[in-house]
Design a protein around this motif. Structure first.
Motif, PDB file in Angstrom:
ATOM      1  N   LEU A 169       0.743  -1.343   0.021  1.00 30.77           N
ATOM      2  CA  LEU A 169       0.048  -0.017  -0.142  1.00 30.77           C
ATOM      3  C   LEU A 169       0.886   1.346  -0.012  1.00 30.77           C
ATOM      4  O   LEU A 169       0.555   2.404  -0.107  1.00 30.77           O
ATOM      5  CB  LEU A 169      -0.869  -0.084   1.261  1.00 30.77           C
ATOM      6  CG  LEU A 169      -2.070  -1.395   1.104  1.00 30.77           C
ATOM      7  CD1 LEU A 169      -2.555  -1.219   2.522  1.00 30.77           C
ATOM      8  CD2 LEU A 169      -2.970  -1.208  -0.362  1.00 30.77           C
ATOM      9  N   HIS A 212       0.269   2.459  -3.398  1.00 32.00           N
ATOM     10  CA  HIS A 212      -1.518   2.897  -3.540  1.00 32.00           C
ATOM     11  C   HIS A 212      -1.604   4.180  -4.164  1.00 32.00           C
ATOM     12  O   HIS A 212      -0.873   5.035  -4.091  1.00 32.00           O
ATOM     13  CB  HIS A 212      -2.222   2.711  -2.417  1.00 32.00           C
ATOM     14  CG  HIS A 212      -3.723   2.449  -2.704  1.00 32.00           C
ATOM     15  ND1 HIS A 212      -4.475   3.622  -2.726  1.00 32.00           N
ATOM     16  CD2 HIS A 212      -4.373   1.313  -2.698  1.00 32.00           C
ATOM     17  CE1 HIS A 212      -5.670   2.718  -2.968  1.00 32.00           C
ATOM     18  NE2 HIS A 212      -5.831   1.725  -2.980  1.00 32.00           N
ATOM     19  N   ARG A 219      -1.315   5.899   0.985  1.00 31.82           N
ATOM     20  CA  ARG A 219       0.119   5.799   1.032  1.00 31.82           C
ATOM     21  C   ARG A 219       0.680   6.425   2.143  1.00 31.82           C
ATOM     22  O   ARG A 219       1.522   5.994   2.801  1.00 31.82           O
ATOM     23  CB  ARG A 219       0.769   6.445  -0.085  1.00 31.82           C
ATOM     24  CG  ARG A 219       0.499   5.810  -1.396  1.00 31.82           C
ATOM     25  CD  ARG A 219       1.412   6.449  -2.749  1.00 31.82           C
ATOM     26  NE  ARG A 219       1.379   7.803  -2.738  1.00 31.82           N
ATOM     27  CZ  ARG A 219       0.533   8.552  -3.699  1.00 31.82           C
ATOM     28  NH1 ARG A 219      -0.486   7.903  -4.244  1.00 31.82           N
ATOM     29  NH2 ARG A 219       0.440  10.200  -3.675  1.00 31.82           N
TER      30      ARG A 219
END
Length: 94
Positions: A63, A66, A72
């Motif tokens: 992530l 992301h 993030r």
């Protein structure tokens, strides 16, 4: 479905206010993370980080890339929090 996920995540977060929860207890929603909205996903990342369990890192690290800036940022904070030296007792800053 979003409302149900949001309610579940809020309940888990509130439980952290009173108890330290292990990763294996809060990890079951992880398979649903790819279908979550960015707001719910950031919330889920925060919950994973609140476990303070280094084994949550593999769920969080993807992530960091992301598309949503909030996801993030929460992933970055959470990953740093998991690897930081632990003070006495549980402290969650996300």
């Amino acid at each position: 479905m979003t409302e149900v996920r949001e309610t579940a995540l809020n309940s888990i977060s509130e439980a952290f206010d009173r108890h330290g929860l292990p990763l294996d207890l809060v990890e079951p929603p992880a398979p649903a993370m790819p279908q979550m909205t960015p707001q719910l996903l950031a919330h889920a990342v925060c919950i994973l980080g609140a476990t303070q369990d280094p084994q949550a890192r593999p769920l969080i690290e993807p992530l960091l890339r992301h598309h949503a800036p909030d996801v993030r940022e929460e992933a970055r904070r959470t990953a740093a929090e998991i690897t930081a030296p632990k003070p006495e007792g549980r402290v969650h800053k996300s």
